[in-house]
Design a protein around this motif. Structure first.
Motif, mmCIF file in Angstrom:
data_model
loop_
_atom_site.group_PDB
_atom_site.id
_atom_site.type_symbol
_atom_site.label_atom_id
_atom_site.label_comp_id
_atom_site.label_asym_id
_atom_site.label_seq_id
_atom_site.Cartn_x
_atom_site.Cartn_y
_atom_site.Cartn_z
ATOM 1 N N PHE A 45 -34.659 21.795 -29.257
ATOM 2 C CA PHE A 45 -35.167 20.906 -28.217
ATOM 3 C C PHE A 45 -35.255 21.642 -26.881
ATOM 4 C CE2 PHE A 45 -35.349 17.447 -25.195
ATOM 5 C CZ PHE A 45 -36.165 16.528 -25.836
ATOM 6 N N GLN A 46 -34.267 22.476 -26.579
ATOM 7 C CA GLN A 46 -34.306 23.239 -25.326
ATOM 8 C C GLN A 46 -35.526 24.156 -25.285
ATOM 9 O OE1 GLN A 46 -30.678 25.272 -24.245
ATOM 10 N NE2 GLN A 46 -31.675 26.536 -22.690
ATOM 11 N N GLN A 47 -35.810 24.813 -26.379
ATOM 12 C CA GLN A 47 -36.972 25.701 -26.413
ATOM 13 C C GLN A 47 -38.270 24.931 -26.223
ATOM 14 O OE1 GLN A 47 -36.456 27.647 -30.204
ATOM 15 N NE2 GLN A 47 -35.049 29.180 -29.385
ATOM 16 N N MET A 48 -38.337 23.755 -26.823
ATOM 17 C CA MET A 48 -39.537 22.931 -26.703
ATOM 18 C C MET A 48 -39.707 22.389 -25.291
ATOM 19 S SD MET A 48 -40.644 19.537 -26.509
ATOM 20 C CE MET A 48 -39.292 18.553 -27.153
ATOM 21 N N VAL A 49 -38.655 21.763 -24.752
ATOM 22 C CA VAL A 49 -38.776 21.066 -23.474
ATOM 23 C C VAL A 49 -38.862 22.031 -22.294
ATOM 24 C CG1 VAL A 49 -36.313 20.791 -22.893
ATOM 25 C CG2 VAL A 49 -37.958 18.988 -22.279
ATOM 26 N N SER A 50 -38.296 23.228 -22.434
ATOM 27 C CA SER A 50 -38.303 24.181 -21.313
ATOM 28 C C SER A 50 -39.716 24.656 -20.978
ATOM 29 C CB SER A 50 -37.408 25.382 -21.624
ATOM 30 O OG SER A 50 -37.916 26.120 -22.714
ATOM 31 N N THR A 51 -40.618 24.557 -21.927
ATOM 32 C CA THR A 51 -42.008 24.950 -21.668
ATOM 33 C C THR A 51 -42.587 24.145 -20.512
ATOM 34 O OG1 THR A 51 -42.304 25.492 -24.004
ATOM 35 C CG2 THR A 51 -44.292 25.202 -22.686
ATOM 36 N N PHE A 52 -42.362 22.833 -20.554
ATOM 37 C CA PHE A 52 -42.865 22.012 -19.459
ATOM 38 C C PHE A 52 -41.979 22.117 -18.226
ATOM 39 C CE2 PHE A 52 -42.987 18.064 -16.990
ATOM 40 C CZ PHE A 52 -44.299 18.154 -16.543
ATOM 41 N N THR A 53 -40.671 22.235 -18.415
ATOM 42 C CA THR A 53 -39.775 22.386 -17.258
ATOM 43 C C THR A 53 -40.194 23.585 -16.417
ATOM 44 O OG1 THR A 53 -37.926 21.406 -18.482
ATOM 45 C CG2 THR A 53 -37.375 22.679 -16.524
ATOM 46 N N ASP A 54 -40.542 24.661 -17.083
ATOM 47 C CA ASP A 54 -40.912 25.890 -16.373
ATOM 48 C C ASP A 54 -42.192 25.724 -15.566
ATOM 49 O OD1 ASP A 54 -38.700 27.145 -17.376
ATOM 50 O OD2 ASP A 54 -39.759 28.248 -18.955
ATOM 51 N N VAL A 55 -43.194 25.071 -16.147
ATOM 52 C CA VAL A 55 -44.473 24.925 -15.432
ATOM 53 C C VAL A 55 -44.495 23.666 -14.584
ATOM 54 C CG1 VAL A 55 -45.702 26.171 -17.228
ATOM 55 C CG2 VAL A 55 -45.619 23.676 -17.322
ATOM 56 N N GLY A 56 -43.496 22.826 -14.749
ATOM 57 C CA GLY A 56 -43.408 21.598 -13.975
ATOM 58 C C GLY A 56 -42.370 21.700 -12.869
ATOM 59 N N GLU A 57 -41.144 21.251 -13.160
ATOM 60 C CA GLU A 57 -40.108 21.197 -12.131
ATOM 61 C C GLU A 57 -39.785 22.560 -11.532
ATOM 62 O OE1 GLU A 57 -36.446 18.826 -12.093
ATOM 63 O OE2 GLU A 57 -37.286 17.798 -13.835
ATOM 64 N N PHE A 58 -39.568 23.564 -12.400
ATOM 65 C CA PHE A 58 -39.164 24.872 -11.892
ATOM 66 C C PHE A 58 -40.264 25.479 -11.024
ATOM 67 C CE2 PHE A 58 -38.508 29.552 -12.573
ATOM 68 C CZ PHE A 58 -37.372 29.648 -11.795
ATOM 69 N N ALA A 59 -41.496 25.355 -11.470
ATOM 70 C CA ALA A 59 -42.614 25.881 -10.682
ATOM 71 C C ALA A 59 -42.718 25.168 -9.344
ATOM 72 C CB ALA A 59 -43.917 25.735 -11.469
ATOM 73 N N TYR A 60 -42.502 23.858 -9.355
ATOM 74 C CA TYR A 60 -42.546 23.111 -8.102
ATOM 75 C C TYR A 60 -41.430 23.546 -7.159
ATOM 76 C CZ TYR A 60 -41.495 19.576 -4.690
ATOM 77 O OH TYR A 60 -41.183 18.955 -3.506
ATOM 78 N N LEU A 61 -40.204 23.702 -7.670
ATOM 79 C CA LEU A 61 -39.078 24.092 -6.814
ATOM 80 C C LEU A 61 -39.316 25.470 -6.186
ATOM 81 C CD1 LEU A 61 -36.094 22.818 -8.975
ATOM 82 C CD2 LEU A 61 -36.950 21.833 -6.841
ATOM 83 N N LYS A 62 -39.872 26.383 -6.948
ATOM 84 C CA LYS A 62 -40.193 27.701 -6.384
ATOM 85 C C LYS A 62 -41.241 27.579 -5.287
ATOM 86 C CE LYS A 62 -41.227 29.847 -10.195
ATOM 87 N NZ LYS A 62 -41.636 30.966 -11.094
ATOM 88 N N THR A 63 -42.243 26.728 -5.521
ATOM 89 C CA THR A 63 -43.289 26.519 -4.512
ATOM 90 C C THR A 63 -42.714 25.864 -3.266
ATOM 91 O OG1 THR A 63 -44.995 26.286 -6.228
ATOM 92 C CG2 THR A 63 -45.484 25.363 -4.049
ATOM 93 N N ARG A 64 -41.876 24.880 -3.446
ATOM 94 C CA ARG A 64 -41.256 24.200 -2.310
ATOM 95 C C ARG A 64 -40.435 25.151 -1.468
ATOM 96 N NH1 ARG A 64 -37.194 19.174 -3.273
ATOM 97 N NH2 ARG A 64 -35.736 20.879 -3.748
ATOM 98 N N GLU A 65 -39.670 26.005 -2.145
ATOM 99 C CA GLU A 65 -38.855 26.981 -1.421
ATOM 100 C C GLU A 65 -39.735 27.968 -0.633
ATOM 101 O OE1 GLU A 65 -35.127 30.030 -2.296
ATOM 102 O OE2 GLU A 65 -36.564 29.590 -3.891
ATOM 103 N N LYS A 66 -40.834 28.380 -1.248
ATOM 104 C CA LYS A 66 -41.717 29.348 -0.609
ATOM 105 C C LYS A 66 -42.423 28.755 0.603
ATOM 106 C CE LYS A 66 -45.619 32.394 -1.680
ATOM 107 N NZ LYS A 66 -46.558 32.846 -2.755
ATOM 108 N N VAL A 67 -42.860 27.503 0.465
ATOM 109 C CA VAL A 67 -43.646 26.875 1.537
ATOM 110 C C VAL A 67 -42.756 26.321 2.639
ATOM 111 C CG1 VAL A 67 -45.229 24.981 2.049
ATOM 112 C CG2 VAL A 67 -45.553 26.340 -0.021
ATOM 113 N N ILE A 68 -41.696 25.629 2.251
ATOM 114 C CA ILE A 68 -40.841 24.978 3.241
ATOM 115 C C ILE A 68 -39.716 25.887 3.714
ATOM 116 C CG2 ILE A 68 -39.344 22.984 3.661
ATOM 117 C CD1 ILE A 68 -40.918 21.438 1.593
ATOM 118 N N GLY A 69 -39.189 26.704 2.788
ATOM 119 C CA GLY A 69 -38.097 27.605 3.151
ATOM 120 C C GLY A 69 -36.745 27.017 2.845
#
Length: 362
Positions: free
Chosen positions: A338-362
């Motif tokens: 399940f971790q392998q399956m669900v992490s696919t979306f976590t990576d392109v969803g939440e994790f990608a957003y958090l990286k973007t938020r950190e980059k843009v907002i600081g």
């Protein structure tokens, strides 16, 4: 006369028909009172109050038909004997953390936290939709228990250390409070770990019994005053990326409940799970600010060589367990897939957003 006799008999029959549902309804409305034993000090923030709120939800949702009396650690049974007490029927319910029972049920550890495992959202998805709850039910039924997720602290901190950790060498010989699979992984890199109730951590740190301790996170750690006995607070959240709080019900008592009250307990558990996740996100943010700004707590992260060693040790510990215990193998196969399956979306969803938020907002 025959007509009068018939009417009298018919009247008694009708009264009997009416009386039976009345008696049944009266029984249905009788109050069921259960006891819940917990591993937490009475009214302890988040954990103890979470148990209280679970009990209150059951009473509200049942319209008062079911009441649960909550007992803090040590009131009816010691904090680390909740599992046995509920299984034996000493109390009908328990509230604790499943990795405390690793000596009794090795697979139980996967239902609290897995080092380098899933986050809280992913874990809940596994339990509710990925077969995790069914596996938990199957394993605990062997011990006369019905389990539920009844809260989650979210990602936990790596713990409090009296000295700064600059390399893997600095970890050697440390005495650390850390339960579960993560504790075994720490043992594998040269740390001596112990499992003890949260209420004993402060004194053990103060007296030198411990050099370091994991508890939960800023909210609960500050409540125990751990910032008073250690200077360094490690944020390297590898040990418990998600930490499920376990509700247990004695299986015999569970089977005696009518279906509507089973539904009440089930939905109260779901509501309590969500509520605790939300509360910890809020309270941890508040407490962290207080710890840093008012108490001068120093935040640190483990160096790379420590993190790499912990990852390798974690994998060895998990592999050894699944090879020695069929239930653990079954649970971990489901968890890992399940971790392998669900992490696919976590990576392109939440994790990608958090990286973007950190980059843009600081």
């Amino acid at each position: 006369m025959q007509r009068r006799k018939f009417l009298k008999t018919a009247g008694l029959g009708a009264a009997g028909v009416v009386a039976a549902p009345f008696v049944s309804t009266a029984k249905a409305q009788e109050t069921i009172t259960w006891d819940m034993v917990t591993s937490w000090p009475t009214n302890f923030p988040g954990l103890g109050t979470g148990a209280n709120e679970f009990a209150q939800r059951i009473e509200r949702l049942s319209g008062g038909r079911m009441r649960v009396r909550v007992h803090g650690a040590g009131e009816l049974v010691p904090p680390l004997e909740v599992f046995d007490a509920v299984a034996a029927g000493t109390a009908e319910m328990g509230h604790s953390a499943s990795y405390y029972w690793r000596g009794k049920v090795a697979a139980s550890q996967f239902f609290t936290a897995v080092p380098f495992g899933m986050n809280t959202t992913e874990t809940n998805a596994w339990l509710y939709y990925g077969g995790g709850q069914e596996l938990w039910d199957e394993i605990y039924a062997k011990h006369n228990l019905k389990p539920f997720p009844v809260g989650n602290t979210g990602t936990q901190m790596a713990g409090w250390f009296k000295k700064e950790i600059n390399s893997l060498e600095d970890m050697q010989g440390l005495k650390l409070r850390l339960p579960g699979l993560a504790g075994e992984a720490m043992n594998g890199i040269g740390v001596t770990t112990v499992n003890m109730p949260g209420g004993e951590i402060f004194t053990s740190m103060q007296t030198g019994v411990l050099d370091a301790a994991d508890w939960v996170g800023p909210y609960n750690d500050m409540a125990f005053g751990l910032h008073q006995v250690a200077d360094y607070y490690y944020t390297s959240a590898w040990n418990e990326p998600s930490a499920i709080l376990e509700g247990t019900v004695n299986l015999d008592a569970w089977n005696e409940l009518p279906d509507d009250l089973k539904a009440v307990v089930t939905e109260a558990a779901r509501a309590s799970n969500l509520a605790m996740v939300s509360e910890f996100a809020f309270r941890n943010a508040q407490a962290l600010e207080t710890l840093v700004k008012e108490h001068g707590v120093q935040l640190r992260s483990f160096p790379d060589d420590v993190m790499q060693a912990l990852y390798e040790s974690s994998q060895q510990v998990i592999q050894a367990q699944v090879e020695s215990d069929p239930d653990s193998a079954k649970v971990y196969e489901s968890y890992q897939a399940f971790q392998q399956m669900v992490s696919t979306f976590t990576d392109v969803g939440e994790f990608a957003y958090l990286k973007t938020r950190e980059k843009v907002i600081g």
